[in-house]
Write an enzyme that holds these catalytic residues in place. Structure first.
Site, PDB file in Angstrom:
ATOM      1  N   GLU A 110     -31.075  32.358 -33.598  1.00  0.00           N
ATOM      2  CA  GLU A 110     -30.687  32.720 -34.965  1.00  0.00           C
ATOM      3  C   GLU A 110     -30.711  34.237 -35.171  1.00  0.00           C
ATOM      4  OE1 GLU A 110     -32.846  30.862 -38.195  1.00  0.00           O
ATOM      5  OE2 GLU A 110     -31.311  31.510 -39.616  1.00  0.00           O
TER       6      GLU A 110
ATOM      7  N   CYS B  67     -31.357  18.574 -38.589  1.00  0.00           N
ATOM      8  CA  CYS B  67     -32.051  19.473 -39.515  1.00  0.00           C
ATOM      9  C   CYS B  67     -31.092  20.304 -40.358  1.00  0.00           C
ATOM     10  CB  CYS B  67     -33.033  20.340 -38.741  1.00  0.00           C
ATOM     11  SG  CYS B  67     -34.274  19.297 -37.956  1.00  0.00           S
TER      12      CYS B  67
ATOM     13  N   PHE C   4     -30.793  19.770 -34.150  1.00  0.00           N
ATOM     14  CA  PHE C   4     -30.616  19.144 -32.840  1.00  0.00           C
ATOM     15  C   PHE C   4     -29.192  18.593 -32.760  1.00  0.00           C
ATOM     16  CE2 PHE C   4     -35.223  17.577 -31.811  1.00  0.00           C
ATOM     17  CZ  PHE C   4     -35.590  18.879 -31.557  1.00  0.00           C
TER      18      PHE C   4
ATOM     19  N   HIS D 219     -41.457  22.265 -41.904  1.00  0.00           N
ATOM     20  CA  HIS D 219     -40.069  21.879 -41.658  1.00  0.00           C
ATOM     21  C   HIS D 219     -39.826  20.460 -42.181  1.00  0.00           C
ATOM     22  CE1 HIS D 219     -36.187  21.506 -40.109  1.00  0.00           C
ATOM     23  NE2 HIS D 219     -36.359  21.801 -38.831  1.00  0.00           N
TER      24      HIS D 219
ATOM     25  N   HIS E 128     -32.945  29.717 -41.202  1.00  0.00           N
ATOM     26  CA  HIS E 128     -33.436  28.395 -40.790  1.00  0.00           C
ATOM     27  C   HIS E 128     -34.860  28.550 -40.236  1.00  0.00           C
ATOM     28  CE1 HIS E 128     -33.165  24.259 -39.552  1.00  0.00           C
ATOM     29  NE2 HIS E 128     -33.392  24.555 -38.296  1.00  0.00           N
TER      30      HIS E 128
ATOM     31  N   LYS F 256     -40.011  28.270 -44.139  1.00  0.00           N
ATOM     32  CA  LYS F 256     -40.760  27.209 -43.443  1.00  0.00           C
ATOM     33  C   LYS F 256     -42.171  27.672 -43.084  1.00  0.00           C
ATOM     34  CE  LYS F 256     -36.820  24.631 -41.545  1.00  0.00           C
ATOM     35  NZ  LYS F 256     -35.658  25.485 -41.903  1.00  0.00           N
TER      36      LYS F 256
END
Lengths: 100, 406
Positions: free
Chosen positions: B312, B162, B394, B335, B301, B330
């Site tokens: 985060e 991502c 990931f 996403h 993110h 998002k």
């Protein structure tokens, strides 16, 4: 030519039209694959689509079908070579040339 | 710094909020989720997503091309065309060999594989389409953009899950900074609206199970329970200042800094103290020659997973103390995986141009003790010169970009 020819040809033209994103009416049996911008990969894709759609099998070597064939000629050859049901394992018929 | 700067001279977007930058910006500023039931995912554990609806591939690309391309490649070509138009980049300033394409994508494209796997399972390998393989290659998005536009420079796709879209922009920036390219069309594209992919994310427990799609994506909210699948593409025209000046191009923003890192901690979970995220953010700031107090906005993110958002928030609070006004877009767009970093970079460019921070849809109450200044309800006017955008994937892939006003 078999009596089923028009049906086979109609079906194949419809499948090619779908693949190329054009109306089936725009494709004429006397046009060659080269004229239609169908490359060797797209030609194998068409053969596989015909196999799937009509539940037919073709031999691995499709002599008489190339980019220079007209749609009509290819229909005749394919219909003559077709056997009902799935084909044995092996590469698809045709002459796709790719790299990488 | 005496080094020639790297500019963003064009934006091309294909998103669930539309495909025209000002329209996308207005929708993002409304702060309302675009999630809705997804007919392609009917019957699956999670059957909604944020969908690109206003992009008619057949009308835009023509029948033959649109049928040759998987969805993520259609988006890439659509976004790249828009970016080049937006940058007014054309002959005589189109030096094909000096124009690269670097796009990010997180996963392999599986649009057509369900039928092909069924044929294999049926014992009919000869009925597998010969185009199934090439059309699904991750690198096909970059290849088809080059083919469509005639870009003959370096051409490839990067994969950092991502973070891919942000990684692509960072790599593109380096290619321009090194002098290897005058222009790189950089960004990302992805569509995960395929049953096997959507099911995979559901099985991982990564997706929100909220019965109401509109309230499902809740970045940094206490009650967040996962992300909502999105899709789309963003392509930015990354151009050397010298090249832009020579053709009289207007920049939308400057791409000042890029930082990247690996957690080297766990295949899917973030490092609990966000070690890698912090390293990437500090790397981007150092690369941009900016101190934390010189960053005026963060596009996070913020996917709305429990662990990801907590990590985060931790990283941002450690770097900034009190982070500048931030958002998590998002909440509106879902996403878009490998495209998200590029879409968010584009939104950061728009934030700098509008001097506005859009709200975080779905956020009511942050985690106790981990709060920071996330904008909610409506857009907030903020005087800003430089902004940060973060992307984490990931595998512990982390990327951060610093953008600044032109």
């Amino acid at each position: 030519m078999s009596a089923q020819m028009p049906q086979f040809q109609d079906r194949m033209i419809r499948l090619l039209a779908e693949q190329l994103g054009v109306d089936a009416e725009e494709l004429r049996p006397e046009q060659t694959f080269r004229e239609l911008g169908v490359d060797s990969l797209a030609l194998v894709e068409l053969v596989v689509a015909v196999e799937n759609d009509l539940d037919l099998g073709f031999p691995a070597e499709l002599d008489g079908v190339s980019r220079e064939s007209t749609l009509g000629e290819a229909c005749s050859v394919l219909e003559a070579l077709a056997v009902p049901g799935r084909t044995p394992a092996g590469p698809a018929g045709g002459e796709a040339r790719v790299e990488g | 710094m005496s080094r020639d700067e790297v500019l963003v001279t064009g934006l091309g977007l294909v998103t669930p909020a539309g495909a025209e930058p000002e329209g996308v910006w207005r929708t993002v500023c409304e702060g309302v989720s675009t999630a809705r039931p997804d007919p392609l995912l009917a019957g699956l554990p999670v059957a909604y997503s944020c969908q690109v609806a206003e992009f008619d591939a057949e009308a835009e690309l023509g029948g033959r091309l649109s049928r040759r391309l998987d969805r993520f490649t259609q988006f890439a070509v659509g976004a790249a065309r828009r970016a080049v138009d937006d940058a007014k980049l054309a002959a005589p300033h189109w030096a094909a060999e000096r124009i690269g394409v670097v796009l990010g994508t997180a996963g392999n494209s599986l649009d057509r594989y369900a039928d092909e796997f069924r044929r294999l399972a049926d014992g009919s390998p000869r009925r597998v389409s010969p185009s199934a393989l090439p059309r699904s290659l991750p690198s096909m998005s970059a290849a088809e953009v080059a083919l469509e536009l005639g870009a003959h420079g370096p051409n490839f796709v990067v994969a950092s899950a991502c973070a891919s879209g942000a990684t692509a922009l960072g790599v593109a920036r380096d290619m321009v900074r090194s002098g290897g390219c005058d222009v790189v069309l950089a960004g990302g594209s992805e569509s995960a609206r395929v049953p096997i992919t959507a099911t995979g994310f559901a099985q991982l427990g990564a997706l929100s199970r909220n019965p109401d799609p509109q309230c499902a994506c809740r970045p940094f909210d206490r009650e967040r329970d996962g992300f909502v699948l999105g899709e789309g593409a963003a392509v930015l025209v990354v151009e050397s200042q010298a090249h832009a000046r020579a053709r009289g191009a207007q920049a939308r923003a400057r791409l000042l800094g890029y930082g990247a890192s690996a957690d080297a901690h766990h295949p899917t979970a973030p490092h609990p103290e966000a070690r890698g995220a912090e390293q990437a953010i500090r790397g981007a700031l150092a690369d941009a020659d900016r101190t934390p107090d010189q960053i005026h906005h963060v596009n996070t993110h913020g996917t709305a997973t429990q662990l990801g958002d907590a990590a985060e928030a931790h990283a941002l609070r450690r770097v900034f103390g009190e982070p500048p006004p931030a958002t998590a877009t998002k909440g509106v767009l879902g996403h878009a995986l490998g495209a998200s970093g590029a879409i968010e970079a584009a939104l950061t460019v728009l934030a700098l141009q509008h001097q506005q921070v859009p709200p975080t849809a779905g956020l009511r109450l942050q985690d106790a003790g981990a709060e920071f200044d996330l904008v909610t309800r409506g857009p907030r006017g903020v005087a800003m010169e430089a902004a940060l955008t973060t992307s984490f994937g990931f595998g512990g892939h982390n990327a951060a970009l610093v953008l600044a006003t032109a």
